[in-house]
Scaffold this active site. Sequence first.
Site, PDB file in Angstrom:
ATOM      1  CB  CYS A  60       0.923   6.129  11.631  1.00  0.00           C
ATOM      2  SG  CYS A  60       1.483   7.724  11.075  1.00  0.00           S
ATOM      3  CB  CYS A  94       6.072  -2.793  16.325  1.00  0.00           C
ATOM      4  SG  CYS A  94       7.903  -2.320  15.814  1.00  0.00           S
ATOM      5  CB  CYS A 118       6.790  -5.342   9.058  1.00  0.00           C
ATOM      6  SG  CYS A 118       8.251  -4.804   9.897  1.00  0.00           S
ATOM      7  CB  CYS A 162       2.910   7.129   3.469  1.00  0.00           C
ATOM      8  SG  CYS A 162       3.399   6.005   4.882  1.00  0.00           S
ATOM      9  CB  CYS A 214       2.857  -1.970  13.836  1.00  0.00           C
ATOM     10  SG  CYS A 214       2.875  -1.681  12.123  1.00  0.00           S
ATOM     11  CD  GLU A 266      -2.843  -1.264   2.364  1.00  0.00           C
ATOM     12  OE1 GLU A 266      -4.074  -1.068   2.197  1.00  0.00           O
ATOM     13  OE2 GLU A 266      -2.453  -1.100   3.593  1.00  0.00           O
TER      14      GLU A 266
HETATM   15  N1  SAH Z   1       9.142   0.423   9.812  1.00  0.00           N
HETATM   16  C1  SAH Z   1       9.464   1.609   9.890  1.00  0.00           C
HETATM   17  C2  SAH Z   1       8.535   2.529   9.286  1.00  0.00           C
HETATM   18  C3  SAH Z   1       7.152   2.037   8.957  1.00  0.00           C
HETATM   19  S1  SAH Z   1       5.798   2.695  10.246  1.00  0.00           S
HETATM   20  C4  SAH Z   1       9.208   2.081  11.566  1.00  0.00           C
HETATM   21  O1  SAH Z   1       8.727   1.418  12.226  1.00  0.00           O
HETATM   22  O2  SAH Z   1       9.878   3.335  11.517  1.00  0.00           O
HETATM   23  C5  SAH Z   1       5.765   4.371  10.431  1.00  0.00           C
HETATM   24  C6  SAH Z   1       5.422   4.908  11.760  1.00  0.00           C
HETATM   25  O3  SAH Z   1       4.413   4.694  12.426  1.00  0.00           O
HETATM   26  C7  SAH Z   1       6.285   4.316  12.874  1.00  0.00           C
HETATM   27  O4  SAH Z   1       6.994   5.182  13.656  1.00  0.00           O
HETATM   28  C8  SAH Z   1       5.355   3.462  13.558  1.00  0.00           C
HETATM   29  O5  SAH Z   1       5.876   3.154  14.615  1.00  0.00           O
HETATM   30  C9  SAH Z   1       4.267   4.111  13.639  1.00  0.00           C
HETATM   31  N2  SAH Z   1       2.908   3.463  13.815  1.00  0.00           N
HETATM   32  C10 SAH Z   1       2.869   1.939  13.691  1.00  0.00           C
HETATM   33  N3  SAH Z   1       1.536   1.508  14.171  1.00  0.00           N
HETATM   34  C11 SAH Z   1       1.115   2.532  14.343  1.00  0.00           C
HETATM   35  C12 SAH Z   1      -0.327   2.753  15.121  1.00  0.00           C
HETATM   36  N4  SAH Z   1      -1.285   1.812  15.143  1.00  0.00           N
HETATM   37  N5  SAH Z   1      -0.657   4.043  15.369  1.00  0.00           N
HETATM   38  C13 SAH Z   1       0.265   5.221  15.119  1.00  0.00           C
HETATM   39  N6  SAH Z   1       1.371   4.986  14.621  1.00  0.00           N
HETATM   40  C14 SAH Z   1       1.956   3.682  14.326  1.00  0.00           C
HETATM   41 FE1  SF4 Z   2       7.535  -2.954  11.066  1.00  0.00          FE
HETATM   42 FE2  SF4 Z   2       5.264  -1.787  12.037  1.00  0.00          FE
HETATM   43 FE3  SF4 Z   2       7.421  -2.078  13.713  1.00  0.00          FE
HETATM   44 FE4  SF4 Z   2       7.451  -0.431  11.516  1.00  0.00          FE
HETATM   45  S1  SF4 Z   2       6.188  -0.200  13.454  1.00  0.00           S
HETATM   46  S2  SF4 Z   2       9.160  -2.009  12.090  1.00  0.00           S
HETATM   47  S3  SF4 Z   2       6.275  -1.391  10.102  1.00  0.00           S
HETATM   48  S4  SF4 Z   2       6.087  -3.620  12.814  1.00  0.00           S
END
Ligand code: SAH
Ligand code: SF4
Length: 363
Positions: A347, A122, A118, A111, A125, A98
Site C-alpha cells: 500500500c 498525502c 494523484c 489492487c 504516500c 501499476e
Molecule cells: N487514493 C485512495 C486509494 C489509494 S491508496 C485512498 O487514499 O484511499 C490505498 C491505501 O493505502 C490508502 O488507505 C492509503 O492511505 C494507504 N497508503 C498510502 N501510502 C501508504 C504507505 N506508505 N503505507 C501504508 N499505507 C499507505
Molecule cells: Fe492519492 Fe496516495 Fe493520498 Fe490515496 S493516499 S489520495 S493515492 S496521495
Amino acid sequence: MVPLIGPLIGMSVDALKTALAEAGVPAKAVAMRRSQLWNWVYGHGAREFSAMTNLAKDFRAAMADAFDLARPAVVTEQVSTDGTRKWLLRGADGHEFETVYIPEPGRGTLCVSSQVGCTLNCHFCHTGTQAWVRNLTPAEIVGQVMVARDALGDWPSTAPGRRITNVVMMGMGEPLYNFDAVKQALAIVADGDALAVSKRRVTVSTSGVVPMIKRAGEEIGAALAISLHAVRDDLRDVLVPLNKKYPIAALLDACRSYPGASNSRRITFEYVMLKGVNDSLAEARDLVRLLAKIPAKINLIPFNPWPGSPYECSDWAQIEKFAEVVNAAGYASPVRTPRGRDILAACGQLKSASVKLRASERS
Ligand code: SAH
Ligand code: SF4
C-alpha cells in the site's frame, strides 16, 4: 469496408450496442451480438476476433475491422518472495501505471489504479509525491484486470477457483476524482456476464471526497473504504491535506448516510500506523469512539516505507497494543499484513518506474 471504431474493452453496454449498429449489425441482432462479444472478451479473455469460433467468419472479420481488443502493454512484471505480483503497464500515450495481485489462502485480491499519479499529496504516500498526470480511461482500468487474468491464467471468468476473487481500487490515484471512468469500468468488472467479480468483493477506497461518496454508493454500489489515518483534524490536515476541504465530521456524516452500509456491509476505515505520529493508545480509544455509530471495520496498515519517506512504521509492540484497544471494542483482526514490500508493491508504495527513472537520469 467498415471504418475502425476503436478499442472495445471498457465500452459500456449501450456504447457497444450503438457501435455495433454503426458497424452494420442489423438492429434486431445488436443485443445478441453484444452479449456474444461480451462473453468472448470478458468471459473467456479472447484476444483476437478470429478466436471466436462459434461466430460467423464474415461477422468476425467485420468486428476485426471495427474494433481492437488491445490491453495496456505490460512493461514489467515483478514477483515478490511472498507471491505478490506487480505489473507496470503502459497506456497508448506512453504513460505508466501499476497493478498488484495479492494471493491469500482461498482468495486473491487485485489492487487496481485509477489515475497516473494523484492530485492529493498525502504526506506518507509515494504516489502522492508523483506529479498528477492524468485519469485512467475505463479501458485502462478494466485492462488491468484483464492483464492480470491473462498472466495468472485466470479465464474463464466464471470458472470455479478463480485466482482473482476481489478487486480493490487502492492502487495509484483517487478513484472518486475519476468517478465516471471508475463507475463504467467497475460495471464491467462486477457484471456476472463480463469479468464476474462479485459486487460485494469490489471496494472503492477514498481519501475522503465527501461530495462523491453518496453517488459512489448509489451508482457504483461497491464496498467503501475510507482512508482515515487520524482522529483529529489538525493531524489529518497534515497527513491527508484533503481534510482541510472535507474535515473528519463531514466525512463521517457522509459515511453515516452511505447507501447500502449495514452490519453485513460495513465501511472499512483504513488507519496507517505512523510511529509517534498517530499511534498512541489515546488515539486508538478516540478512533473507536469516533466510529461508534457507524457499521465499520477497522484496518490498521503498518506504514510501508519508500525511498525518502518522512515517517517510520510504528513498532510492532505498539501496533499490537493499539490493535488490542480496537479489538476490545469488537473489531476483529484489524491489522493488515504488508505484502510485496520487496518489490515496492505494498500500500502506498506505487509510483510509476518511468518517473523514478527520469528522476535518476537527472541526478
Ligand atoms: N487514493 C485512495 C486509494 C489509494 S491508496 C485512498 O487514499 O484511499 C490505498 C491505501 O493505502 C490508502 O488507505 C492509503 O492511505 C494507504 N497508503 C498510502 N501510502 C501508504 C504507505 N506508505 N503505507 C501504508 N499505507 C499507505
Ligand atoms: Fe492519492 Fe496516495 Fe493520498 Fe490515496 S493516499 S489520495 S493515492 S496521495
